[in-house]
Design a protein around this motif. Structure first.
Motif, PDB file in Angstrom:
ATOM      1  N   PHE A 108       1.403  63.763 -63.047  1.00 15.89           N
ATOM      2  CA  PHE A 108       0.414  63.541 -61.993  1.00 15.89           C
ATOM      3  C   PHE A 108       0.583  64.638 -60.946  1.00 15.89           C
ATOM      4  O   PHE A 108       1.459  64.569 -60.099  1.00 15.89           O
ATOM      5  N   GLY A 109      -0.243  65.676 -61.041  1.00 14.16           N
ATOM      6  CA  GLY A 109      -0.220  66.761 -60.071  1.00 14.16           C
ATOM      7  C   GLY A 109      -0.746  66.279 -58.728  1.00 14.16           C
ATOM      8  O   GLY A 109      -1.760  65.610 -58.659  1.00 14.16           O
ATOM      9  N   GLY A 110      -0.044  66.610 -57.674  1.00 16.57           N
ATOM     10  CA  GLY A 110      -0.433  66.163 -56.333  1.00 16.57           C
ATOM     11  C   GLY A 110       0.346  64.943 -55.905  1.00 16.57           C
ATOM     12  O   GLY A 110       0.566  64.720 -54.719  1.00 16.57           O
ATOM     13  N   GLY A 111       0.744  64.130 -56.854  1.00 18.19           N
ATOM     14  CA  GLY A 111       1.615  62.986 -56.600  1.00 18.19           C
ATOM     15  C   GLY A 111       1.118  61.986 -55.576  1.00 18.19           C
ATOM     16  O   GLY A 111      -0.075  61.878 -55.298  1.00 18.19           O
ATOM     17  N   PHE A 112       2.081  61.262 -55.028  1.00 21.96           N
ATOM     18  CA  PHE A 112       1.754  60.188 -54.102  1.00 21.96           C
ATOM     19  C   PHE A 112       1.041  60.705 -52.858  1.00 21.96           C
ATOM     20  O   PHE A 112       0.192  60.004 -52.288  1.00 21.96           O
ATOM     21  N   ALA A 113       1.332  61.928 -52.444  1.00 21.54           N
ATOM     22  CA  ALA A 113       0.645  62.495 -51.272  1.00 21.54           C
ATOM     23  C   ALA A 113      -0.858  62.543 -51.515  1.00 21.54           C
ATOM     24  O   ALA A 113      -1.659  62.159 -50.642  1.00 21.54           O
ATOM     25  N   ALA A 114      -1.268  62.975 -52.697  1.00 19.92           N
ATOM     26  CA  ALA A 114      -2.699  63.041 -53.031  1.00 19.92           C
ATOM     27  C   ALA A 114      -3.279  61.636 -53.132  1.00 19.92           C
ATOM     28  O   ALA A 114      -4.415  61.392 -52.698  1.00 19.92           O
ATOM     29  N   TRP A 115      -2.517  60.703 -53.718  1.00 17.69           N
ATOM     30  CA  TRP A 115      -2.957  59.318 -53.862  1.00 17.69           C
ATOM     31  C   TRP A 115      -3.268  58.712 -52.491  1.00 17.69           C
ATOM     32  O   TRP A 115      -4.341  58.155 -52.270  1.00 17.69           O
ATOM     33  N   ALA A 116      -2.327  58.848 -51.571  1.00 15.01           N
ATOM     34  CA  ALA A 116      -2.494  58.288 -50.227  1.00 15.01           C
ATOM     35  C   ALA A 116      -3.613  59.002 -49.471  1.00 15.01           C
ATOM     36  O   ALA A 116      -4.393  58.370 -48.757  1.00 15.01           O
TER      37      ALA A 116
END
Length: 129
Positions: A108-116
């Protein structure tokens, strides 16, 4: 003359935040490889936490039990999306998992930062639970 053949590294498939959300909605499971402290501050619903690295006073230390811990939770044919804070640890973890025979594993590129950042649902565990 002796030639040593080295098998090529498996190709890591990296998905963006929208694809990760779609995969999780269609049966993939989320493996969060951030530290337990990071995980406790919030994660996608249903995420499972197995830290890939530990942050120590001496620096970052790879979790020597990572593959064993993941193997106790996931089967090698399970559909897994691997995420961290931004996508750096998760690509390393995904590579290790693919090398260990986990077949349907995506980074998952971008990770939790992108999710949030996208405002997707985040579960924040309650203290003491």
């Amino acid at each position: 003359m002796v030639f040593l053949l080295r098998s090529p590294e498996p190709a890591v498939t990296t998905v963006d935040v929208h694809a990760a959300k779609d995969l999780l909605g269609s049966g993939h499971r989320y493996l969060d490889v951030r530290s337990a402290e990071e995980f406790s501050k919030g994660h996608p619903e249903g995420a499972v936490n197995v830290p890939y690295l530990f942050f120590t006073p001496e620096g970052r230390l790879k979790n020597a039990e990572f593959l064993d811990q993941v193997s106790k939770i996931f089967g090698k044919d399970d559909a897994i999306v691997v995420g961290c804070a931004s996508g750096v640890r998760s690509i390393q973890a995904t590579t290790d998992l693919l090398n260990a025979g986990f077949k349907n594993t995506k980074n998952f590129g971008g990770g939790f930062a992108a999710w949030a950042e996208k405002g997707f649902a985040v579960k924040v565990p309650q203290a003491g639970l």
